[in-house]
Design an enzyme around this catalytic site. Sequence first.
Site, PDB file in Angstrom:
ATOM      1  N   GLU A  98       0.628  -1.209  -0.137  1.00  0.00           N
ATOM      2  CA  GLU A  98      -0.007   0.222   0.233  1.00  0.00           C
ATOM      3  C   GLU A  98       0.647   1.229   0.089  1.00  0.00           C
ATOM      4  O   GLU A  98       0.761   2.370  -0.739  1.00  0.00           O
ATOM      5  CB  GLU A  98      -0.897  -0.407   1.274  1.00  0.00           C
ATOM      6  CG  GLU A  98      -1.614  -1.112   1.219  1.00  0.00           C
ATOM      7  CD  GLU A  98      -3.244   0.034   0.352  1.00  0.00           C
ATOM      8  OE1 GLU A  98      -2.382   0.789  -0.600  1.00  0.00           O
ATOM      9  OE2 GLU A  98      -3.556  -1.174  -0.070  1.00  0.00           O
ATOM     10  N   SER A 357     -31.305 -30.832  49.126  1.00  0.00           N
ATOM     11  CA  SER A 357     -30.693 -31.261  50.053  1.00  0.00           C
ATOM     12  C   SER A 357     -29.700 -30.611  50.439  1.00  0.00           C
ATOM     13  O   SER A 357     -28.299 -30.760  51.708  1.00  0.00           O
ATOM     14  CB  SER A 357     -30.479 -32.230  50.797  1.00  0.00           C
ATOM     15  OG  SER A 357     -31.214 -33.432  50.720  1.00  0.00           O
TER      16      SER A 357
END
Length: 715
Positions: A98, A357
């Site tokens: 680029e 329980s």
Amino acid sequence: MRLRMKREGDRIQRGAGGSRRRRLALALLLLGIALAAVAGLDRLFPPELGRLRNLSVLVEDSNGQLLRPFAAADGAWRLPVTVQAVDPRFLQMLVAYEDRRFHWHAGVDPLAVLRAAWQWARTGSVVSGASTLTMQTVRLLEPRPRTLQSKLIEMLRAVQLEAHFSKSEILGIYLTLAPYGGNLEGVRAASLFYFGKEPLHLTDAEAAMLVALPQSPERVRPDRNPVAAREARNHVLARMEDAGLLDAAAFAETSGEPVPPGRREAPMVAAHLADRLRRADPAAAAIRTTIEASLQRGLEALVARRQSELENGATIAILAVHNSDRTVRGYVGSTGILDSGRYGPIDMVTAVRSPGSTLKPFIYGLAFDGLFIHPETIMVDRPMRFGDYAPRNFDNRFHGEVTAREALQMSLNLPAVALLDRIGPLELARRFGLSGVALRLPAAAEQPGLPIALGGVGVTLQDLVTLYAGLANGGVTMPLRFRADQEAGDSQVLMSPLAAWYVTHILEDMPPPPNRLIASDGRRQRQIAYKTGTSYGFRDAWAIGYDRDWTIGVWVGRPDGSFSPGRMGRDAAAPLLYEAFDLLPPPTGAAALMKPSGAAPVGAILASNSELPPALRRFQPAASAWRSPSAVQGPNLTFPQDGAVVELRSGDRIESLPLEVTGGELPLIWLVNGRPLSTQPWRRQAEWLPDGLGETRITVIDKAGRSASAEIWIQ
């Protein structure tokens, strides 16, 4: 004459020197004005960074690994990233492709501008662009129409951007905002959604693909246009070969690799916790949790594997906590947040359920604290009535005289209720409240009652893990921590260290769940203390366990609260608890061989029942608790239970329903909706094949004419 000429020359020279000084002063003034104007314009029109404030929210583990991202407010996946978090090879390719002079120009590349201008003048059309990476970054921050005027503004803005940010920071902005097709923006989002990995670990082919995509993100999307994507990638690879970044062999290999076949889903690790924390702090840009990603993935894999053993609509939740700082290291809210068939969006870590329980150890702990009992105290398991409340054991049997140790290990109901009757339900609820655990009472209850001993109250998995982590830490509870920046909460004494030691000493001798030794392939067992629980109607199966370092809670059930046939904590949840402990790092040193209880604390009474002080040898329930055995001799339907919702549909057919009763005198008569069944009257089990779905009433009558009924719903 000479003197006059000399004076005239000096005068001219002084005049020329003054003129130069004035011109220099004027130039400096103009320069100052220009700089002031530039500074003023910079202040009036600072770099537009609004898009950088609209990023995806990231939820990370304790080490910064991404667990789950959330889309930005505009629906884009825009994940922040820095150059340090990107593969250097990708950065090298990006700059080479680029903007080769990116690291030395000041935002605008004059050589590229001259080249582009010459080509345009010579051919009358644009042959190559002059946009630098900085100018492209400006365009990403401030999108404009592609005109000459826009290009000039981009050049000015690029110079401005270079004045404000370093090259690395500019690259970071570009890598965060670059388009990659659809609603993917930034190299991190693209890498995760296309390759399923962070951009720090890209191959050359993957890096080239991500260099090519922003040039024409919709045209070369690999999930939409694989042929165009492959061509664009290979064009980048060819340029890299020309630039000397790839040799011929590497080019041949990488250019032949396939492109990603589609787009992946967003990462969804610890999804329920991520969603919970984001809702609690919607303004946060990033949330660092206490989760350990490797453990979390192991727990999620375990849950997914065991999910296949459950019926449709049932799911699993697991919570793993490190005891020393109460940080949550593993959090599975269900088997899948997107699985609507199993109510996946519901976070079962925070869902209020019946604990069965699992509260009994705390009743015993407070009884040890109050010197009502000792682990070797004799207790009586026989029919009792507490006002209008007549509890029964899970199996409807009574065991006579047992020690407190045996009563807790066998999870007997009557001894636990008798102890709570002595302690007081309000006191138990008060102790829990101080620890940050609020019991959710049934709608009709104004205050806690004795049924809370057997699960007649609502709690969450988070509540139970908080309480059991307190047992592991000598009876001292603390709030659980979910975020790395969350300060430790205040500690609270739930019970004395001695009472916690007694409870742990009992629970660590619980036998492992069925088939545990076979399932572990002979590996050395981790020493844990644990308790299981099963709520009424088998709706909730629990197993909560701990060792010296960790506490883990497991819940299995149906989020809709409907009946789960025969599912109990010991069979459904306890094996998962042990498998979860297997995923933890193995203990080292002396701790590897030490039980959770450790050495007996000062004050512990290590004695048989006969050696105890007389007051601790036998526990006597309140005199009003005793009731006649004849009151419990009638039949009791153990399956199905009243109010149950039973799934019997299997494809196009309906399966038979097993019936089971305890108590009562044989022979038995079974009725369904008032009609007798053809069964064997001398057996306590029967089977019925329904002729349809819907509400059904099951009744059993014993020899003495006593009956028991259950109204159920068959679906």
